[in-house]
Design a protein around this motif. Structure first.
Motif, short mmCIF file in Angstrom:
data_model
loop_
_atom_site.label_atom_id
_atom_site.label_comp_id
_atom_site.label_asym_id
_atom_site.label_seq_id
_atom_site.Cartn_x
_atom_site.Cartn_y
_atom_site.Cartn_z
N ASP A 6 0.83 -1.20 0.00
CA ASP A 6 0.00 0.00 0.00
C ASP A 6 0.88 1.26 0.00
OD1 ASP A 6 -2.15 1.74 0.29
OD2 ASP A 6 -2.96 0.76 2.05
N THR A 7 0.31 2.34 -0.47
CA THR A 7 1.03 3.62 -0.54
C THR A 7 1.61 4.03 0.80
OG1 THR A 7 -0.57 4.30 -2.22
CG2 THR A 7 0.86 6.01 -1.35
N ASN A 8 0.85 3.87 1.88
CA ASN A 8 1.32 4.34 3.18
C ASN A 8 2.56 3.57 3.65
OD1 ASN A 8 0.23 1.97 4.50
ND2 ASN A 8 -1.76 2.98 4.50
N ILE A 9 2.73 2.35 3.22
CA ILE A 9 3.93 1.58 3.58
C ILE A 9 5.14 2.15 2.83
CG2 ILE A 9 5.04 -0.68 3.52
CD1 ILE A 9 2.75 -0.45 5.61
N ILE A 10 4.96 2.46 1.57
CA ILE A 10 6.06 3.06 0.80
C ILE A 10 6.44 4.41 1.41
CG2 ILE A 10 6.76 3.96 -1.46
CD1 ILE A 10 4.85 1.83 -2.69
N PHE A 11 5.44 5.21 1.76
CA PHE A 11 5.72 6.50 2.40
C PHE A 11 6.51 6.29 3.69
CE2 PHE A 11 2.10 9.35 0.56
CZ PHE A 11 2.63 9.20 -0.70
N SER A 12 6.10 5.32 4.49
CA SER A 12 6.80 5.04 5.75
C SER A 12 8.25 4.63 5.50
CB SER A 12 6.08 3.94 6.53
OG SER A 12 4.80 4.37 6.93
N ALA A 13 8.47 3.86 4.46
CA ALA A 13 9.83 3.45 4.12
C ALA A 13 10.68 4.63 3.67
CB ALA A 13 9.80 2.38 3.02
N LEU A 14 10.05 5.63 3.08
CA LEU A 14 10.79 6.81 2.61
C LEU A 14 11.05 7.83 3.72
CD1 LEU A 14 8.92 7.39 -0.76
CD2 LEU A 14 11.35 6.81 -0.50
N LEU A 15 10.25 7.82 4.75
CA LEU A 15 10.33 8.87 5.75
C LEU A 15 11.42 8.71 6.79
CD1 LEU A 15 6.57 9.72 6.25
CD2 LEU A 15 8.32 11.12 5.16
N SER A 16 11.93 7.52 6.98
CA SER A 16 13.04 7.36 7.91
C SER A 16 13.98 6.29 7.39
CB SER A 16 12.54 7.02 9.32
OG SER A 16 11.78 5.84 9.30
N GLN A 17 15.23 6.46 7.75
CA GLN A 17 16.26 5.57 7.23
C GLN A 17 16.35 4.30 8.05
OE1 GLN A 17 19.90 7.73 6.85
NE2 GLN A 17 18.96 9.39 5.70
N LEU A 50 9.73 15.04 1.19
CA LEU A 50 11.02 15.69 1.36
C LEU A 50 11.06 16.49 2.66
CD1 LEU A 50 13.76 16.08 0.07
CD2 LEU A 50 12.84 17.99 -1.21
N ASN A 51 9.99 17.22 2.94
CA ASN A 51 9.94 18.03 4.16
C ASN A 51 9.90 17.19 5.43
OD1 ASN A 51 9.97 20.46 2.76
ND2 ASN A 51 7.75 20.56 2.64
N ASN A 52 9.26 16.02 5.37
CA ASN A 52 9.10 15.19 6.56
C ASN A 52 10.18 14.13 6.75
OD1 ASN A 52 6.75 16.50 7.41
ND2 ASN A 52 5.48 15.24 6.11
N SER A 53 11.00 13.94 5.73
CA SER A 53 12.09 12.97 5.87
C SER A 53 13.35 13.71 6.31
CB SER A 53 12.33 12.26 4.54
OG SER A 53 12.99 13.10 3.64
N LYS A 54 14.34 12.94 6.63
CA LYS A 54 15.63 13.53 7.01
C LYS A 54 16.59 13.49 5.82
CE LYS A 54 14.88 12.14 11.72
NZ LYS A 54 14.84 10.98 12.56
N LEU A 55 16.02 13.43 4.63
CA LEU A 55 16.81 13.28 3.43
C LEU A 55 16.79 14.54 2.59
CD1 LEU A 55 15.32 9.81 2.36
CD2 LEU A 55 17.47 10.20 3.59
N ASN A 56 17.88 14.78 1.87
CA ASN A 56 17.85 15.85 0.89
C ASN A 56 17.23 15.30 -0.39
OD1 ASN A 56 19.89 14.71 -0.85
ND2 ASN A 56 21.47 15.52 0.52
#
Length: 132
Positions: A6-17, A50-56
């Motif tokens: 699901d989309t929310n799982i992909i988002f969760s994977a992107l939001l933190s390392q 981008l704003n909510n992750s710790k990634l550039n």
């Protein structure tokens, strides 16, 4: 094991390392699938991610590339009318936006990986597809 993600799982994977979502996505024993429109959702929310992750920006794009390379994206047009209808009948009482995920699970005889509590509760009640 086939899993529709699901989309929310992909988002969760992107939001933190180095999180549990990434660990599972990069496990070779799982075949991961998702409807094509997930890519549109990711692009639509790219600034928020981008704003909510710790990634550039470059790091986010690199991680997105790695994650999406592990997922086979399926066109919704390839899902049978029977499975679309069955998914619609279920999702109309839960959330119609989840219909493509449920239909793809039915089509592939796969488990659904979602963080959507309302969807999980509905599936657990009906028990017509399995959750991951």
């Amino acid at each position: 094991m086939k899993i529709v993600i699901d989309t929310n799982i992909i988002f969760s994977a992107l939001l933190s390392q180095n999180n549990k979502f990434q660990e599972i996505i990069f496990t070779d024993s799982y075949q991961l699938f998702s409807p094509n429109f997930v890519l549109i959702e990711i692009l639509k929310h790219q600034n928020k991610l981008l704003n909510n992750s710790k990634l550039n920006s470059d790091e986010l794009l690199e991680l997105l590339h790695l994650l999406t390379s592990r997922i086979e994206f399926i066109s919704e047009t390839t899902i049978s009318s029977k499975n679309k209808k069955k998914a619609y009948e279920f999702c109309k009482n839960v959330d119609l936006n989840d219909t493509p995920f449920v239909a793809l699970c039915l089509e592939l005889n796969a488990k659904l990986w979602t963080g959507d509590k309302k969807l999980k509760d509905g599936i657990n009640k009906e028990k017509f597809i399995d959750l991951f």
